[in-house]
Design a protein around this motif. Structure first.
Motif, short mmCIF file in Angstrom:
data_model
loop_
_atom_site.label_atom_id
_atom_site.label_comp_id
_atom_site.label_asym_id
_atom_site.label_seq_id
_atom_site.Cartn_x
_atom_site.Cartn_y
_atom_site.Cartn_z
N ILE A 102 5.57 -3.67 1.39
CA ILE A 102 4.66 -3.00 0.10
C ILE A 102 3.66 -2.12 0.89
O ILE A 102 2.71 -2.48 1.36
N TYR A 127 14.73 -6.81 -8.58
CA TYR A 127 13.21 -6.81 -7.36
C TYR A 127 13.59 -7.15 -6.30
O TYR A 127 14.48 -7.65 -6.06
N GLN A 128 12.84 -6.63 -5.51
CA GLN A 128 12.56 -6.72 -4.22
C GLN A 128 11.62 -7.61 -3.31
O GLN A 128 10.60 -7.08 -3.59
N GLU A 163 2.87 2.55 -1.26
CA GLU A 163 3.71 2.13 -2.33
C GLU A 163 2.44 1.75 -3.84
O GLU A 163 2.38 2.25 -4.99
N ARG A 172 10.13 -7.53 -0.53
CA ARG A 172 10.52 -6.78 1.25
C ARG A 172 8.23 -6.51 1.62
O ARG A 172 7.13 -6.19 -0.32
N LEU A 175 8.09 -5.26 -7.62
CA LEU A 175 8.26 -5.14 -5.19
C LEU A 175 6.67 -6.59 -4.75
O LEU A 175 6.07 -6.43 -5.79
N LYS A 185 8.19 -0.52 -9.58
CA LYS A 185 8.66 1.26 -9.48
C LYS A 185 9.76 1.36 -9.88
O LYS A 185 11.00 0.74 -9.66
#
Ligand code: PDD
Length: 287
Positions: A228, A223-224, A232, A226, A195, A190
């Protein structure tokens, strides 16, 4: 399948490699497994797969029947002698046979261990270029999805939902959050950021997932890791699935709706796919 199958320390022709019907793997799905990709006869991320095997064994309280060095030797031997350059090596360890059917563990456990090789069936180029379609479903599995157990009935039922809909994979949501696919890890892109769901008891710690995050870090792709949300995921610019046998593939349709603006494989996927191939090539050269 290969000309020889490893069963409990012996190499046998496939027809002679038999497991008793009282094996707990057969009656209870009481076992764990690994699938290791082999490129040009070199097992890819072998130690990481064997470490995950150890974690799965620990998670089901089953002593590892072989030392790490032994597993490495068996897998390397099989990869070297199988008739295909690129293979998929399957390992399974069960809690072995029992005298009478009883859910409780036998007092004396004699684990069953199997290793066999199959030719690697890579996804067709059309899937990499045009992407694949997926459906979604509620994640109905148990709460130890971090263990790679052979009790895969829920995964099989979920995967079949995709097949019935003419799709390749089923993306799973639990309590409004993305977990993974029925047999793959799933990533969202995104606004240029990758993600990844958090590795916890609700998903398998994918070896390919780790490779993808390492490549993102190496090449400066933000990048993360976490939670989602389902919203999303549905609003993603790009959606990917990845696994040892499929590497990384773009999901361009989810539940019949296009992913991103135009439902084509996205630019971030194209970069990641190229990085993945480049990385594989260095591994194959033994670098
Ligand atoms: N499955 N999540 C699930 C539920 C999986 O079954 C798999 C892989 C993955 C991806 O893990 P890895 O990158 O380590 O292959 C994630 C294998 C290929 C199988 O069951 O055949």
């Amino acid at each position: 399948m290969t000309a020889r199958v490893f069963l409990n320390g012996r190499w046998l022709p496939p027809d002679e490699a038999r497991v008793p019907v009282m094996d707990r793997g057969f009656l209870f799905g009481d076992g764990v497994y690994e699938v290791i990709p082999v490129y040009s006869r070199r097992p890819f991320r072998l130690e990481q797969h064997l470490q995950r095997l150890q974690k799965s064994l620990d998670g089901i309280q089953l002593a590892n029947p072989h030392r790490m060095s032994e597993w490495i030797g068996f897998v390397t031997q099989l990869a070297g002698e199988a008739e295909w350059e690129d293979q998929s090596i399957y390992i399974q360890v069960t809690r072995g046979p029992m005298a009478v059917r009883n859910h409780a563990f036998p007092k004396e456990v004699k684990p069953t261990s199997v290793i066999l090789a199959e030719p690697m069936i890579s996804p067709p180029q059309s899937q990499r270029e045009q992407g694949i379609a997926a459906v979604s479903a509620a994640d109905i599995r148990w709460l130890r999805c971090d263990l790679k157990t052979t009790s895969l009935l829920a995964n099989c039922l979920l995967r079949q939902m995709a097949v019935a809909a003419g799709c390749v994979e089923t993306a799973l949501f639990r309590d409004g959050f993305l977990t993974e696919g029925s047999a793959s890890s799933i990533f969202v892109v995104k606004d240029g950021v990758l993600l990844a769901p958090i590795k916890n008891h609700l998903m398998l710690p994918g070896i390919t997932y780790d490779v993808i995050l390492e490549l993102a870090a190496k090449h400066g792709l933000p990048y993360q890791v976490r939670d989602i949300t389902e919203a999303e995921t549905r609003g993603a610019d790009e959606l990917w699935m990845c696994s040892s046998t499929k590497e990384v593939l773009p999901i361009v349709m989810l539940d019949g709706r296009r992913v991103g603006v135009d439902g084509t494989a996205g630019p971030v996927f194209a970069k990641m796919y190229a990085w993945y191939q480049e990385f594989k090539a260095t591994v194959m050269r033994g670098a």
